[in-house]
Design a protein around this motif. Structure first.
Motif, PDB file in Angstrom:
ATOM      1  N   TYR A   8      -2.655  -3.549  10.845  1.00 20.36           N
ATOM      2  CA  TYR A   8      -2.832  -3.965   9.531  1.00 20.36           C
ATOM      3  C   TYR A   8      -3.469  -3.000   8.616  1.00 20.36           C
ATOM      4  O   TYR A   8      -4.394  -2.941   9.594  1.00 20.36           O
ATOM      5  N   GLU A   9      -2.971  -3.253   7.770  1.00 19.16           N
ATOM      6  CA  GLU A   9      -3.392  -2.892   6.427  1.00 19.16           C
ATOM      7  C   GLU A   9      -3.573  -3.450   5.296  1.00 19.16           C
ATOM      8  O   GLU A   9      -2.961  -4.016   4.970  1.00 19.16           O
ATOM      9  N   GLU A  10      -4.875  -3.666   4.526  1.00 18.00           N
ATOM     10  CA  GLU A  10      -4.641  -4.537   3.290  1.00 18.00           C
ATOM     11  C   GLU A  10      -5.949  -4.078   2.437  1.00 18.00           C
ATOM     12  O   GLU A  10      -6.911  -3.600   2.449  1.00 18.00           O
ATOM     13  N   ARG A  11      -4.845  -3.878   0.860  1.00 16.03           N
ATOM     14  CA  ARG A  11      -6.263  -2.993  -0.054  1.00 16.03           C
ATOM     15  C   ARG A  11      -6.573  -4.439  -0.560  1.00 16.03           C
ATOM     16  O   ARG A  11      -6.042  -5.449  -0.963  1.00 16.03           O
ATOM     17  N   ARG A  63     -10.475  -1.001   1.517  1.00 13.42           N
ATOM     18  CA  ARG A  63      -8.792  -1.286   2.444  1.00 13.42           C
ATOM     19  C   ARG A  63      -9.902  -1.263   3.404  1.00 13.42           C
ATOM     20  O   ARG A  63     -10.261  -1.284   4.186  1.00 13.42           O
ATOM     21  N   ARG A  65      -8.504  -2.322   7.145  1.00 16.49           N
ATOM     22  CA  ARG A  65      -6.941  -1.086   8.358  1.00 16.49           C
ATOM     23  C   ARG A  65      -7.752  -1.180   9.895  1.00 16.49           C
ATOM     24  O   ARG A  65      -8.665  -1.643  10.037  1.00 16.49           O
ATOM     25  N   VAL A  67      -6.507   1.238  12.811  1.00 19.97           N
ATOM     26  CA  VAL A  67      -6.457   2.381  13.292  1.00 19.97           C
ATOM     27  C   VAL A  67      -6.493   2.888  14.354  1.00 19.97           C
ATOM     28  O   VAL A  67      -7.984   2.211  14.882  1.00 19.97           O
TER      29      VAL A  67
END
Length: 156
Positions: A8-11, A63, A65, A67
């Protein structure tokens, strides 16, 4: 380090209207410098717009995210094993958790221009933070990714 099953990654980018406001800040600078001539007017327009755009861009560059086995939200990094249940907050409930339900010890990654959020319990007894409040445009997807990352961390 194993990658999570559901990356998941969102800016949390600033809304488009902020870019218009950046241009209007430049126009304001240009009007202030209007009595000094054309070159200062153009300098004010370019410089004011650029300065406001840098501020809007930096505020919207944060962001969220997942990881490996860690959740990274802005400057915070916490292992998913230290997180409990995630609660998806609609606009009304998110507003309540930003105001009268808020705990001063909580970690808030708050962007007022994003109406929805995710509230995640912190289960680490050594951490005084009771929960994370994360403004997100996709709270359901983030909750699913956190659950998958927790399962993957528990399995390894």
């Amino acid at each position: 380090m194993q990658l999570s099953a559901t990356p998941y990654e969102e800016r949390l980018t600033a809304p488009r209207s902020w870019w218009l406001v950046s241009f209007l800040v430049g126009v304001s600078f240009a009007l202030i410098l209007l009595p000094f001539g054309t070159l200062p007017l153009l300098g004010g327009l370019v410089g004011g717009t650029a300065a406001a755009a840098v501020v809007a861009s930096s505020y919207g560059s944060v962001r969220i995210r997942i990881v490996g086995d860690s959740l990274i939200a802005g400057e915070a990094k916490i292992p998913v094993t230290a997180l409990g249940e995630a609660e998806v907050l609609d606009a009304e409930e998110a507003r309540a958790w930003r105001t009268h339900k808020a705990d001063t010890r909580a970690f808030l990654l708050l962007r007022a221009y994003i109406p929805t959020a995710l509230r995640v319990e912190v289960t680490d007894p050594q951490d005084p933070t009771p929960y994370l409040y994360l403004s997100t445009r996709e709270p359901e997807r983030l909750a699913q990714a956190l659950a998958a990352a927790r399962e993957a961390a528990a399995a390894s």
